[in-house]
Design a protein around this motif. Structure first.
Motif, PDB file in Angstrom:
ATOM      1  N   ALA A  70       0.853  -1.187   0.000  1.00 47.13           N
ATOM      2  CA  ALA A  70       0.000   0.000   0.000  1.00 47.13           C
ATOM      3  C   ALA A  70       0.892   1.240   0.000  1.00 47.13           C
ATOM      4  CB  ALA A  70      -0.878  -0.009   1.244  1.00 47.13           C
ATOM      5  N   ASP A  71       0.313   2.363  -0.403  1.00 46.88           N
ATOM      6  CA  ASP A  71       1.079   3.606  -0.473  1.00 46.88           C
ATOM      7  C   ASP A  71       1.726   3.956   0.871  1.00 46.88           C
ATOM      8  OD1 ASP A  71       0.514   3.863  -3.098  1.00 46.88           O
ATOM      9  OD2 ASP A  71      -1.006   5.430  -2.856  1.00 46.88           O
ATOM     10  N   ASP A  72       0.992   3.727   1.951  1.00 51.93           N
ATOM     11  CA  ASP A  72       1.525   4.106   3.262  1.00 51.93           C
ATOM     12  C   ASP A  72       2.509   3.072   3.825  1.00 51.93           C
ATOM     13  OD1 ASP A  72      -0.226   2.081   3.900  1.00 51.93           O
ATOM     14  OD2 ASP A  72      -1.318   3.209   5.427  1.00 51.93           O
ATOM     15  N   GLN A  73       2.841   2.068   3.030  1.00 52.43           N
ATOM     16  CA  GLN A  73       3.815   1.057   3.469  1.00 52.43           C
ATOM     17  C   GLN A  73       5.089   1.075   2.603  1.00 52.43           C
ATOM     18  OE1 GLN A  73       3.040  -1.624   6.116  1.00 52.43           O
ATOM     19  NE2 GLN A  73       1.840   0.195   6.567  1.00 52.43           N
ATOM     20  N   GLN A  74       5.149   1.975   1.638  1.00 51.39           N
ATOM     21  CA  GLN A  74       6.279   2.016   0.696  1.00 51.39           C
ATOM     22  C   GLN A  74       7.623   2.235   1.391  1.00 51.39           C
ATOM     23  OE1 GLN A  74       6.287   1.623  -2.694  1.00 51.39           O
ATOM     24  NE2 GLN A  74       4.093   1.192  -2.711  1.00 51.39           N
ATOM     25  N   HIS A  75       7.597   2.985   2.492  1.00 51.01           N
ATOM     26  CA  HIS A  75       8.853   3.297   3.178  1.00 51.01           C
ATOM     27  C   HIS A  75       9.554   2.044   3.701  1.00 51.01           C
ATOM     28  CE1 HIS A  75       5.657   3.248   6.171  1.00 51.01           C
ATOM     29  NE2 HIS A  75       6.550   3.055   7.116  1.00 51.01           N
ATOM     30  N   TRP A  76       8.801   0.955   3.831  1.00 51.40           N
ATOM     31  CA  TRP A  76       9.408  -0.270   4.344  1.00 51.40           C
ATOM     32  C   TRP A  76      10.398  -0.895   3.356  1.00 51.40           C
ATOM     33  CZ3 TRP A  76       9.623  -1.485   9.193  1.00 51.40           C
ATOM     34  CH2 TRP A  76       8.642  -1.013  10.064  1.00 51.40           C
ATOM     35  N   ILE A  77      10.324  -0.551   2.107  1.00 52.59           N
ATOM     36  CA  ILE A  77      11.289  -1.076   1.117  1.00 52.59           C
ATOM     37  C   ILE A  77      12.699  -0.627   1.506  1.00 52.59           C
ATOM     38  CG2 ILE A  77      12.041  -1.000  -1.294  1.00 52.59           C
ATOM     39  CD1 ILE A  77       9.074  -0.610  -2.074  1.00 52.59           C
ATOM     40  N   ARG A  78      12.828   0.667   1.763  1.00 51.44           N
ATOM     41  CA  ARG A  78      14.129   1.207   2.121  1.00 51.44           C
ATOM     42  C   ARG A  78      14.560   0.734   3.510  1.00 51.44           C
ATOM     43  NH1 ARG A  78      15.136   5.284   5.123  1.00 51.44           N
ATOM     44  NH2 ARG A  78      13.014   6.091   4.986  1.00 51.44           N
ATOM     45  N   ILE A  79      13.600   0.707   4.434  1.00 51.17           N
ATOM     46  CA  ILE A  79      13.938   0.287   5.802  1.00 51.17           C
ATOM     47  C   ILE A  79      14.460  -1.149   5.819  1.00 51.17           C
ATOM     48  CG2 ILE A  79      13.021  -0.214   8.099  1.00 51.17           C
ATOM     49  CD1 ILE A  79      11.038   2.115   7.662  1.00 51.17           C
ATOM     50  N   ASN A  80      13.827  -2.048   5.082  1.00 49.64           N
ATOM     51  CA  ASN A  80      14.297  -3.439   5.042  1.00 49.64           C
ATOM     52  C   ASN A  80      15.704  -3.511   4.459  1.00 49.64           C
ATOM     53  OD1 ASN A  80      12.092  -6.035   5.344  1.00 49.64           O
ATOM     54  ND2 ASN A  80      11.253  -3.966   5.400  1.00 49.64           N
ATOM     55  N   ALA A  81      15.940  -2.800   3.361  1.00 52.66           N
ATOM     56  CA  ALA A  81      17.253  -2.850   2.707  1.00 52.66           C
ATOM     57  C   ALA A  81      18.347  -2.356   3.642  1.00 52.66           C
ATOM     58  CB  ALA A  81      17.222  -2.017   1.426  1.00 52.66           C
ATOM     59  N   GLU A  82      18.060  -1.268   4.365  1.00 56.16           N
ATOM     60  CA  GLU A  82      19.081  -0.708   5.259  1.00 56.16           C
ATOM     61  C   GLU A  82      19.274  -1.570   6.509  1.00 56.16           C
ATOM     62  OE1 GLU A  82      18.392   3.924   3.887  1.00 56.16           O
ATOM     63  OE2 GLU A  82      17.915   3.351   5.951  1.00 56.16           O
ATOM     64  N   ALA A  83      18.187  -2.013   7.098  1.00 53.71           N
ATOM     65  CA  ALA A  83      18.285  -2.777   8.342  1.00 53.71           C
ATOM     66  C   ALA A  83      18.947  -4.138   8.111  1.00 53.71           C
ATOM     67  CB  ALA A  83      16.909  -2.952   8.967  1.00 53.71           C
ATOM     68  N   ALA A  84      18.733  -4.711   6.924  1.00 55.91           N
ATOM     69  CA  ALA A  84      19.336  -6.013   6.629  1.00 55.91           C
ATOM     70  C   ALA A  84      20.864  -5.927   6.648  1.00 55.91           C
ATOM     71  CB  ALA A  84      18.850  -6.529   5.275  1.00 55.91           C
ATOM     72  N   GLN A  85      21.402  -4.741   6.371  1.00 51.04           N
ATOM     73  CA  GLN A  85      22.851  -4.554   6.409  1.00 51.04           C
ATOM     74  C   GLN A  85      23.349  -4.458   7.843  1.00 51.04           C
ATOM     75  OE1 GLN A  85      24.570  -4.609   3.483  1.00 51.04           O
ATOM     76  NE2 GLN A  85      22.520  -5.015   2.689  1.00 51.04           N
TER      77      GLN A  85
END
Ligand code: F3S
Length: 100
Positions: free
Chosen positions: A61-76
């Protein structure tokens, strides 16, 4: 890639991890994240999560898009997790709170 969103917070069921054929999950004290460089888009984790926290990125959903970046950064930042953990205390209460 697949993305772990809002609902994974304070429960950490990790059924998702047990369903994953690669090692794309990373864990901290309260939740997990998916490394987009490792996820093979098999979707096995989506039905595995008791609180429906995981989505294919194009289904977000539009209000969940920020999780794409958060997952990529946190996985590091956080260590990889390869096996299921016991859920956190209060996980089932939180699940009920979500109506799931
Ligand atoms: Fe979180 Fe669901 Fe996995 S609660 S740890 S995304 S099974």
């Amino acid at each position: 890639t697949h993305v772990v969103t809002d609902n994974c917070r304070g429960c950490r069921y990790t059924d998702c991890v047990a369903s994953c054929p690669v090692a794309c999950f990373h864990v901290n004290e309260v939740r997990v994240y998916i490394d987009p460089a490792v996820c093979i888009d098999c979707s096995a984790c989506i039905p595995a999560c008791p609180v429906h926290a995981i989505f294919e990125e194009f289904d977000l959903a539009d209000d969940q898009q920020h999780w794409i970046r958060i997952n990529a950064e946190a996985a590091q930042r956080y260590p990889v997790i390869r096996t299921r953990l016991a859920p956190l205390d209060g996980a089932d209460a939180r699940r009920q709170q979500l109506g799931l």
